[in-house]
Motif scaffolding. Structure first.
Motif, PDB file in Angstrom:
ATOM      1  N   ASP A  72       1.074  -1.700  -0.126  1.00  0.00           N
ATOM      2  CA  ASP A  72       0.058  -0.115  -0.156  1.00  0.00           C
ATOM      3  C   ASP A  72       0.486   1.343  -0.341  1.00  0.00           C
ATOM      4  N   TYR A  73       0.877   2.161  -1.076  1.00  0.00           N
ATOM      5  CA  TYR A  73       1.696   3.437  -1.396  1.00  0.00           C
ATOM      6  C   TYR A  73       1.332   4.749  -0.094  1.00  0.00           C
ATOM      7  N   LEU A  74       0.409   4.603   0.354  1.00  0.00           N
ATOM      8  CA  LEU A  74      -0.048   5.592   1.336  1.00  0.00           C
ATOM      9  C   LEU A  74       0.596   5.058   2.639  1.00  0.00           C
ATOM     10  N   GLU A  75       0.507   3.390   2.451  1.00  0.00           N
ATOM     11  CA  GLU A  75       1.271   2.844   4.630  1.00  0.00           C
ATOM     12  C   GLU A  75       2.899   3.261   4.211  1.00  0.00           C
ATOM     13  N   MET A  76       3.118   3.760   3.023  1.00  0.00           N
ATOM     14  CA  MET A  76       4.374   3.372   2.855  1.00  0.00           C
ATOM     15  C   MET A  76       4.361   4.908   2.957  1.00  0.00           C
ATOM     16  N   ILE A  77       4.107   5.669   2.347  1.00  0.00           N
ATOM     17  CA  ILE A  77       4.004   7.477   3.053  1.00  0.00           C
ATOM     18  C   ILE A  77       3.719   7.263   4.233  1.00  0.00           C
ATOM     19  N   LYS A  78       3.173   7.132   4.674  1.00  0.00           N
ATOM     20  CA  LYS A  78       3.141   7.231   6.183  1.00  0.00           C
ATOM     21  C   LYS A  78       3.908   7.001   6.899  1.00  0.00           C
ATOM     22  N   GLN A  79       4.757   5.537   6.743  1.00  0.00           N
ATOM     23  CA  GLN A  79       5.921   5.079   7.684  1.00  0.00           C
ATOM     24  C   GLN A  79       7.226   5.826   7.057  1.00  0.00           C
ATOM     25  N   GLU A  80       7.723   5.589   6.217  1.00  0.00           N
ATOM     26  CA  GLU A  80       9.107   5.828   5.766  1.00  0.00           C
ATOM     27  C   GLU A  80       8.671   7.592   5.007  1.00  0.00           C
ATOM     28  N   GLU A  81       8.317   8.638   5.148  1.00  0.00           N
ATOM     29  CA  GLU A  81       8.355  10.169   5.524  1.00  0.00           C
ATOM     30  C   GLU A  81       9.160  10.090   4.004  1.00  0.00           C
ATOM     31  N   PRO A  82       8.908   9.791   2.653  1.00  0.00           N
ATOM     32  CA  PRO A  82      10.108  10.776   1.829  1.00  0.00           C
ATOM     33  C   PRO A  82       9.750  12.010   1.415  1.00  0.00           C
ATOM     34  N   ASP A  83      10.658  12.700   0.894  1.00  0.00           N
ATOM     35  CA  ASP A  83      10.892  13.874   0.588  1.00  0.00           C
ATOM     36  C   ASP A  83      10.452  14.189  -0.824  1.00  0.00           C
ATOM     37  N   MET A  84      10.322  12.937  -1.627  1.00  0.00           N
ATOM     38  CA  MET A  84       9.932  12.579  -3.108  1.00  0.00           C
ATOM     39  C   MET A  84       9.509  11.489  -3.042  1.00  0.00           C
ATOM     40  N   VAL A  85       8.644  11.592  -3.987  1.00  0.00           N
ATOM     41  CA  VAL A  85       7.619   9.855  -4.201  1.00  0.00           C
ATOM     42  C   VAL A  85       8.063  10.177  -5.676  1.00  0.00           C
ATOM     43  N   ALA A  86       8.189   9.162  -6.895  1.00  0.00           N
ATOM     44  CA  ALA A  86       7.557   9.048  -7.897  1.00  0.00           C
ATOM     45  C   ALA A  86       6.996   7.963  -8.104  1.00  0.00           C
ATOM     46  N   ILE A  87       5.829   8.201  -8.763  1.00  0.00           N
ATOM     47  CA  ILE A  87       4.369   7.507  -9.276  1.00  0.00           C
ATOM     48  C   ILE A  87       4.657   6.344 -10.736  1.00  0.00           C
ATOM     49  N   CYS A  88       5.237   5.640 -11.087  1.00  0.00           N
ATOM     50  CA  CYS A  88       5.543   4.815 -11.732  1.00  0.00           C
ATOM     51  C   CYS A  88       5.093   3.739 -12.134  1.00  0.00           C
ATOM     52  N   THR A  89       3.626   3.745 -11.935  1.00  0.00           N
ATOM     53  CA  THR A  89       2.690   3.446 -12.215  1.00  0.00           C
ATOM     54  C   THR A  89       1.308   3.581 -13.571  1.00  0.00           C
ATOM     55  N   LYS A  90       0.892   2.339 -14.277  1.00  0.00           N
ATOM     56  CA  LYS A  90       0.150   3.061 -15.593  1.00  0.00           C
ATOM     57  C   LYS A  90      -0.887   4.191 -15.334  1.00  0.00           C
ATOM     58  N   GLY A  91      -1.065   4.470 -16.111  1.00  0.00           N
ATOM     59  CA  GLY A  91      -1.384   6.097 -16.679  1.00  0.00           C
ATOM     60  C   GLY A  91      -3.077   6.559 -16.641  1.00  0.00           C
ATOM     61  N   GLU A  92      -3.433   5.031 -16.274  1.00  0.00           N
ATOM     62  CA  GLU A  92      -4.939   5.380 -15.985  1.00  0.00           C
ATOM     63  C   GLU A  92      -5.261   5.820 -14.114  1.00  0.00           C
ATOM     64  N   ILE A  93      -4.336   5.025 -13.729  1.00  0.00           N
ATOM     65  CA  ILE A  93      -3.912   5.612 -11.913  1.00  0.00           C
ATOM     66  C   ILE A  93      -2.792   6.726 -11.758  1.00  0.00           C
ATOM     67  N   HIS A  94      -2.266   7.207 -12.641  1.00  0.00           N
ATOM     68  CA  HIS A  94      -1.386   8.855 -12.386  1.00  0.00           C
ATOM     69  C   HIS A  94      -2.297   9.919 -11.204  1.00  0.00           C
ATOM     70  N   ALA A  95      -3.135  10.492 -11.925  1.00  0.00           N
ATOM     71  CA  ALA A  95      -3.900  11.324 -11.692  1.00  0.00           C
ATOM     72  C   ALA A  95      -4.730  11.098  -9.973  1.00  0.00           C
ATOM     73  N   GLU A  96      -5.119   9.761  -9.987  1.00  0.00           N
ATOM     74  CA  GLU A  96      -5.531   9.240  -8.987  1.00  0.00           C
ATOM     75  C   GLU A  96      -4.470   9.214  -7.376  1.00  0.00           C
ATOM     76  N   MET A  97      -3.103   8.684  -7.838  1.00  0.00           N
ATOM     77  CA  MET A  97      -1.733   8.868  -7.056  1.00  0.00           C
ATOM     78  C   MET A  97      -2.061   9.887  -7.136  1.00  0.00           C
ATOM     79  N   ALA A  98      -1.310  10.718  -8.055  1.00  0.00           N
ATOM     80  CA  ALA A  98      -0.741  12.264  -7.748  1.00  0.00           C
ATOM     81  C   ALA A  98      -1.256  12.796  -6.883  1.00  0.00           C
ATOM     82  N   VAL A  99      -3.065  13.343  -7.119  1.00  0.00           N
ATOM     83  CA  VAL A  99      -3.690  13.723  -5.635  1.00  0.00           C
ATOM     84  C   VAL A  99      -3.625  13.384  -4.442  1.00  0.00           C
ATOM     85  N   LYS A 100      -3.917  12.483  -4.335  1.00  0.00           N
ATOM     86  CA  LYS A 100      -3.243  10.996  -3.286  1.00  0.00           C
ATOM     87  C   LYS A 100      -2.339  11.829  -2.063  1.00  0.00           C
TER      88      LYS A 100
END
Ligand code: NAD
Length: 346
Positions: A72-100
């Protein structure tokens, strides 16, 4: 020296393995993947990865010696507190993930192209990044490629006079391919605002039913920008870009491998022609590394990124306006009214 913590979502080709596909292809300067680029960038440290497939997590962890692996990428962000996130999934979920991701407050974000499948989606990404001050770049990598930077430097220095038009040569699909050609054209021209676009999808008989295409069609276009410059694509060739000015032309050939410049040459008192001149030296550098470094520098210098969310939103709008022009059979003025028009892409 501060090391920025980078986490990747979607641990496939662009995240991890793509370098091996382009060894011996000089159009791409390695490193190419996000993970490999992090190893080159002094100020970046790859700390975590997320993927829904266990085998991708395992392969990524072993290849890059990363222990923080999440489904779960949101759990990853919560636990790891990154300064940068790279979204490298396929196109149809880019927007949804970018917003989250923007809403988590992560300050720097790389999103694979294209940012969205419709302007309705792109608007939400734009708003989320603006509201959260998220620095944003996408994977339109010619914008970050030192060879295209050299061409722009020559254009800006007036080496080919006043810029009139750019022609892209290459047969490609709309959202996956032409987002690159359009973004490169915009970058070279200094990111002018587009006033109108004419476009046609292939095959010409293709019908857009219910304002939606569930495949990414080939396309051609003509764009008129507000600074008087124009751009076309020709659906054949090797990803050449030809830039025409009043005093010459620059051509990037074979996807940027070779470059030529022609300048005004007087053949007699009455006439001048454009004659090939020596193209200046340039150094190739990884465009992915440059893209991530631009995010870090923008963060440190409190400046916008080179491929910021406003510019990306406009490039996305141009792609969708091409589909709208095909749908209506008319030239389309921008901004695009039909925000619901959806074109799927990988
Ligand atoms: N900029 C470039 O030069 C370039 C090059 C290659 C690919 N791309 C783009 O990169 C994107 C990814 O392409 P790819 O070829 O690397 O794809 P890929 O299929 O190799 O990798 C995508 C990964 O995302 C994972 N995934 C799917 N849903 C997920 C979720 N909800 N959470 C976490 N992970 C999830 C998949 O399991 C897969 O491992 C595409 O948009 C493609 O257009 C860009």
């Amino acid at each position: 020296m501060k090391k920025y913590r980078v986490a990747i979502v979607g641990l496939g080709r662009m995240a991890s393995t793509i370098d091996q596909e382009v060894v011996d292809y000089p159009a791409i300067t390695l490193p190419y993947s996000i993970a490999a680029s992090c190893q080159q960038i002094e100020k970046a440290e790859l700390v975590a990865g997320a993927d829904i497939l266990p085998e991708k997590l395992k392969a990524f962890g072993e290849r890059w010696e990363v222990k923080a692996l999440y489904e779960d990428y949101l759990e990853m962000i919560k636990q790891e507190e990154p300064d940068m996130v790279a979204i490298c999934t396929k196109g149809e979920i880019h927007a949804e993930m970018a917003v989250k991701v923007a809403e988590t407050g992560v300050p720097m974000m790389y999103v694979e192209k294209a940012m969205a499948c419709s302007m309705k989606e792109a608007d939400v990404v734009l708003e989320a990044c603006q509201n959260n001050n998220t620095l944003f770049n996408t994977g339109v990598l010619r914008r970050f490629d030192s060879r295209y930077h050299k061409a722009k430097e020559l254009m800006d220095a007036g080496e080919i006079g006043q810029i009139k038009s750019i022609i892209h040569f290459g047969s490609t699909n709309l959202m996956h391919g032409h987002i690159h050609s359009i973004d490169t054209i915009m970058y070279l021209l200094g990111d002018p605002v587009a006033e109108s676009v004419w476009g046609e999808l292939r095959p010409r008989s293709l019908e857009i039913k219910n304002n939606r295409l569930d495949k990414d069609p080939s396309a051609i276009y003509h764009i008129a920008f507000d600074n008087g410059t124009e751009a076309w694509t020709i659906p054949s060739g090797m990803w050449d870009f030809e830039i025409w000015g009043t005093g010459g032309s620059i051509r990037g050939m074979n996807n940027g491998i070779e470059w030529t410049i022609r300048k005004t040459y007087k053949i007699n008192d009455k006439r001048a022609i454009f004659r090939e001149s020596t193209y200046p030296e340039y150094k190739a550098y990884s465009a992915t590394a440059a893209c991530l470094e631009d995010l870090i520098e923008a963060y440190e210098q409190k400046r916008p990124t080179l491929g910021n969310v406003e510019v990306t939103h406009r490039a996305t709008e141009l792609c969708l306006a091409i589909a709208e022009s095909h749908r209506t059979g008319k030239r389309v003025n921008l901004p695009l009214d039909n925000k619901e028009l959806y074109v799927w892409h990988v």
